[in-house]
Scaffold this motif. Sequence first.
Motif, PDB file in Angstrom:
ATOM      1  N   THR A 279     -61.577  -8.513 136.163  1.00  0.00           N
ATOM      2  CA  THR A 279     -62.490  -7.465 136.607  1.00  0.00           C
ATOM      3  C   THR A 279     -61.764  -6.129 136.622  1.00  0.00           C
ATOM      4  O   THR A 279     -60.671  -6.019 137.184  1.00  0.00           O
ATOM      5  CB  THR A 279     -63.042  -7.785 138.013  1.00  0.00           C
ATOM      6  OG1 THR A 279     -63.692  -9.060 137.972  1.00  0.00           O
ATOM      7  CG2 THR A 279     -64.015  -6.728 138.487  1.00  0.00           C
TER       8      THR A 279
ATOM      9  N   VAL B 257     -72.445  -5.289 136.716  1.00  0.00           N
ATOM     10  CA  VAL B 257     -71.737  -5.966 135.624  1.00  0.00           C
ATOM     11  C   VAL B 257     -70.740  -6.965 136.205  1.00  0.00           C
ATOM     12  O   VAL B 257     -70.687  -8.122 135.794  1.00  0.00           O
ATOM     13  CB  VAL B 257     -71.037  -4.941 134.703  1.00  0.00           C
ATOM     14  CG1 VAL B 257     -70.099  -5.636 133.720  1.00  0.00           C
ATOM     15  CG2 VAL B 257     -72.066  -4.092 133.957  1.00  0.00           C
TER      16      VAL B 257
ATOM     17  N   GLU C 279     -72.341  -9.908 137.543  1.00  0.00           N
ATOM     18  CA  GLU C 279     -73.165 -10.548 136.509  1.00  0.00           C
ATOM     19  C   GLU C 279     -74.640 -10.636 136.912  1.00  0.00           C
ATOM     20  O   GLU C 279     -75.338 -11.588 136.603  1.00  0.00           O
ATOM     21  CB  GLU C 279     -72.603 -11.920 136.136  1.00  0.00           C
ATOM     22  CG  GLU C 279     -71.216 -11.830 135.547  1.00  0.00           C
ATOM     23  CD  GLU C 279     -70.624 -13.164 135.126  1.00  0.00           C
ATOM     24  OE1 GLU C 279     -71.318 -14.204 135.180  1.00  0.00           O
ATOM     25  OE2 GLU C 279     -69.454 -13.155 134.713  1.00  0.00           O
TER      26      GLU C 279
ATOM     27  N   ASP D 281     -77.719  -8.791 132.405  1.00  0.00           N
ATOM     28  CA  ASP D 281     -77.273  -9.471 131.190  1.00  0.00           C
ATOM     29  C   ASP D 281     -76.669  -8.512 130.182  1.00  0.00           C
ATOM     30  O   ASP D 281     -75.856  -8.913 129.352  1.00  0.00           O
ATOM     31  CB  ASP D 281     -78.457 -10.211 130.557  1.00  0.00           C
ATOM     32  CG  ASP D 281     -78.972 -11.300 131.476  1.00  0.00           C
ATOM     33  OD1 ASP D 281     -78.207 -12.237 131.771  1.00  0.00           O
ATOM     34  OD2 ASP D 281     -80.139 -11.204 131.922  1.00  0.00           O
TER      35      ASP D 281
END
Length: 172
Positions: free
Chosen positions: A129, A155, A158, A161
């Motif tokens: 990350t 992001v 998640e 998408d």
Amino acid sequence: PANKDENVILGSSGAILNPGEPAVREFVIDTVMEVIEKYNVDAIHFDDYFYASMPYDADLATYNKYKANSSTNDIHDWRREQVDLFIQNLSQTIRDYNSSNGRFVQLGISPTGIWRNGNGQVTYDSNGTAITSGSNTAGQEHYALYLYANSKKWVDEEWIDYICPQTYWGFT
């Protein structure tokens, strides 16, 4: 929701549904799900306008009403938290639907091109990350005033998408 004053924020460029009201977030999620259930769509795609340019106190009553349920006591962080709640709940609702119905409807966002202005340095944690204060830029960032959109978190978690930043600016 637009029939109740507390569900609408008046901004300098018009009115928006109030992201801080749980009923508004639920209404938008229900509307998205109606589209997904009735039409063979591949994705739900949002532009970056979660909050509008507005007076500082435009949603102060909403903040005061719900701040006890928040993990923050700063109105700016609270606004970001409300948008995060919306994205997280919408993502989970779409994923649950996909799992139950053998579909793969995606969720995507097109934020403005700058998440945050920062020093441009990026490191990574053990999960890969990105850790950063933001890009080495000085333009309008969507993390803060007035959009309150934490797309990096979406992001990282998640919840979305795909992300398709708007990267067009004038030359003058």
